[in-house]
Each structure stands twice: as C-alpha cells, then as structure tokens.
Write a protein that holds these residues in place. Structure first.
Motif, short mmCIF file in Angstrom:
data_model
loop_
_atom_site.label_atom_id
_atom_site.label_comp_id
_atom_site.label_asym_id
_atom_site.label_seq_id
_atom_site.Cartn_x
_atom_site.Cartn_y
_atom_site.Cartn_z
N LYS A 211 0.13 -3.52 19.57
CA LYS A 211 0.71 -4.23 18.43
C LYS A 211 0.19 -3.68 17.12
N GLU A 212 -1.13 -3.44 17.05
CA GLU A 212 -1.73 -2.91 15.83
C GLU A 212 -1.26 -1.47 15.57
N LYS B 123 2.02 -1.66 13.92
CA LYS B 123 1.89 -2.02 12.50
C LYS B 123 1.46 -0.80 11.68
N ASN C 66 4.41 1.41 11.20
CA ASN C 66 5.31 0.81 10.21
C ASN C 66 4.77 1.00 8.81
N CYS C 67 3.46 0.81 8.64
CA CYS C 67 2.83 1.00 7.33
C CYS C 67 2.96 2.45 6.87
N CYS D 199 1.95 -3.74 3.51
CA CYS D 199 1.42 -3.25 4.78
C CYS D 199 1.56 -4.38 5.80
N PRO D 200 2.17 -4.14 6.96
CA PRO D 200 2.35 -5.19 7.96
C PRO D 200 1.05 -5.78 8.49
N SER D 201 -0.05 -5.04 8.36
CA SER D 201 -1.33 -5.55 8.85
C SER D 201 -1.96 -6.56 7.90
N THR E 7 -1.87 -9.97 6.55
CA THR E 7 -1.22 -11.19 7.04
C THR E 7 -1.00 -12.24 5.96
N ASP F 74 -3.83 2.48 1.52
CA ASP F 74 -4.22 1.15 1.98
C ASP F 74 -5.41 0.68 1.16
N HIS G 256 -6.44 0.85 9.54
CA HIS G 256 -5.77 1.06 10.82
C HIS G 256 -6.63 1.86 11.79
#
Length: 260
Positions: free
Chosen positions: A62-63, A66, A69-70, A132-134, A136, A176, A223
């Motif tokens: 999952k990470e 992400k 995606n980022c 960034c999808p990470s 939250t 990031d 990441h």
C-alpha cells in the motif's frame, strides 16, 4: 403356510450370521461430530499467524503504491513548472504573488501561492497533483517548493530566471517536505518528521533564521528511505535526502538545493 414359515426361518438365519461374522452390512450413523474447544483454538491461532504474516506485506504494498502515486504527481508538477518557465521567457513561477487566491484555490489566502499560479497558467484545476498521498491530514500538501533559492516570495519583488541556475538538470525545485523534529541533526537521512501535516514550502540552509528554528520545514525521506523530488528541467526521481546536499554549504558542488 409353509412358505411363510420358511421365510421367517431364512430371516432368522441371516440375523444370526450377521451377529457372528464381520462382513455383514452395518448401520451407518448420521450424527455429525462437533469441533472440540482445543481444535477451535488451534484454527484461530493459525488464522492469526497467517494474518500477522500477510498484513505487513499488504502495508508495504500500500505504501509503495502511495510512493508511486506521489512520484507521478511530482513528475506532473515538474513538467508544469518547466512549461510555465518556457511560457514566461525563462522566469520561474513565484513562491507567492500579490492578489487574493481564487475562490476554489488549493491554498485560499490573501496571496496566490505557487500551486494555484501553476494551475492557472496551465488552465487545469486538478489541484490534487500538488499533494502527496502519504500525507493523511486533510489540510496537508506534502509537496513543497524550494525557498528562497528558486521560489521567491512576493515581498522580494522579483523572480529567479533559469539562466541564473548553473545546473538546471541537477537542481531540486520541489520535494517531499514536512516539519522536522530534530533540526540540529547533520545527516539529512536521519531527520524525523513532526506531525502528519505536509507543507508546500521547504527551506534551504540560506534561509536563516527560519531554517534552524524550532519547527523548520525541510525535505525528508517520506517513502521508505527516499524523497520524491523534481528538478528544474522537469524530470522527477526518488532520492535519499542526503543526495540533495543540505549538509553542504552554498556553492558546494554537491549542494543540489543551491542554484550556483
């Protein structure tokens, strides 16, 4: 009459034989055997072990998704930055500009920040690419612009030109970023994030005293030991924060945050 008596005699003989020999047919019981408590506990334990083995792998997958995606978002931002620069005769987009942001802006405020400036220039309202999808937090961004080396604030009254940068392909303009808990740590790969809210501006060592304050915003390895970054020429990649060279002074050949 004799026939009936003969049949009874035959049935009795068959019964007697079946009671003596093991090859005679037996009655099959239809009762279902239930699980014992120990057997149930064993099954539950096996399921728990399998779940413990699978969950970390699922979390890593999952990470990783992400992070991919980022990086995709970072590539789009890098290209948008390059298109903006080319359309404005080599002048970089400002960190922020005078004039209130549009009503549906990603960063509504009394000024217009770089995500909305880029979006307006490209005619795109897909402002999700700037996050960034990470990260939250609902008010988090996570992808930040280099300040003040490349992104100039409106009070400076000027912008940086690509011709002022010695090596555009190597110089990092976006990355990031988040508030760092241990700003005195010299190794950038050991920086620890504070909180869960990402930022949209990261500071360079030249930006004192804000670079060394209690809650400085810096690029960090979000990441799995890597930070996604975009360069002036538009390309993006995942690198270790130490590779950007924040541990080196201005003008150093390995200081990729510096335009010189």
């Amino acid at each position: 009459m004799k026939s009936s008596a003969a049949k009874v005699f035959v049935h009795r003989m068959a019964f007697n034989e079946c009671s003596t020999f093991s090859h005679c047919p037996r009655v099959i019981s239809t009762r279902v055997r239930a699980f014992t408590l120990i057997e149930l506990l064993v099954v539950i334990a096996i399921i728990a072990i399998l779940a413990a083995m699978l969950l970390p792998a699922l979390s890593r997958a999952k990470e990783k998704g992400k992070a991919i995606n980022c990086l995709s978002n970072m590539r789009q931002i890098g290209l948008a930055f390059k298109f903006y620069t080319d359309d404005h005769e080599g002048v970089f987009v400002q960190l922020a500009r005078d004039g209130a942001a549009p009503t549906n802006a990603l960063l509504p405020s009394s000024v217009t920040w770089w995500p909305d400036l880029l979006a307006a220039s490209l005619g795109s309202r897909n402002l999700q690419i700037f996050t960034c999808p990470s990260v939250t937090a609902t008010n988090g961004f996570g992808i930040a612009m280099n300040h003040p080396e490349l992104g100039q604030f409106l009070t400076y009254g000027t912008s940086i030109k690509e011709s002022q940068v010695k090596n555009p392909a190597a110089t990092v303009v976006f990355g990031d970023a988040q508030i760092i808990r241990n700003p005195t740590e010299r190794d950038p790969d050991k920086w620890v994030p504070k909180g869960i809210v990402g930022e949209f501006v990261f500071r360079t060592p030249n930006n004192e005293p804000w670079y060394s304050t209690q809650d400085p915003v810096r690029v960090y390895n979000r990441h799995k030991g890597r930070a996604n970054v975009a360069h002036i020429d538009g390309h993006a990649e995942a690198v270790r924060t130490s590779a950007i060279g924040f541990q080196y002074p201005e003008g150093h050949v390995l200081a990729l945050w510096d335009k010189k």
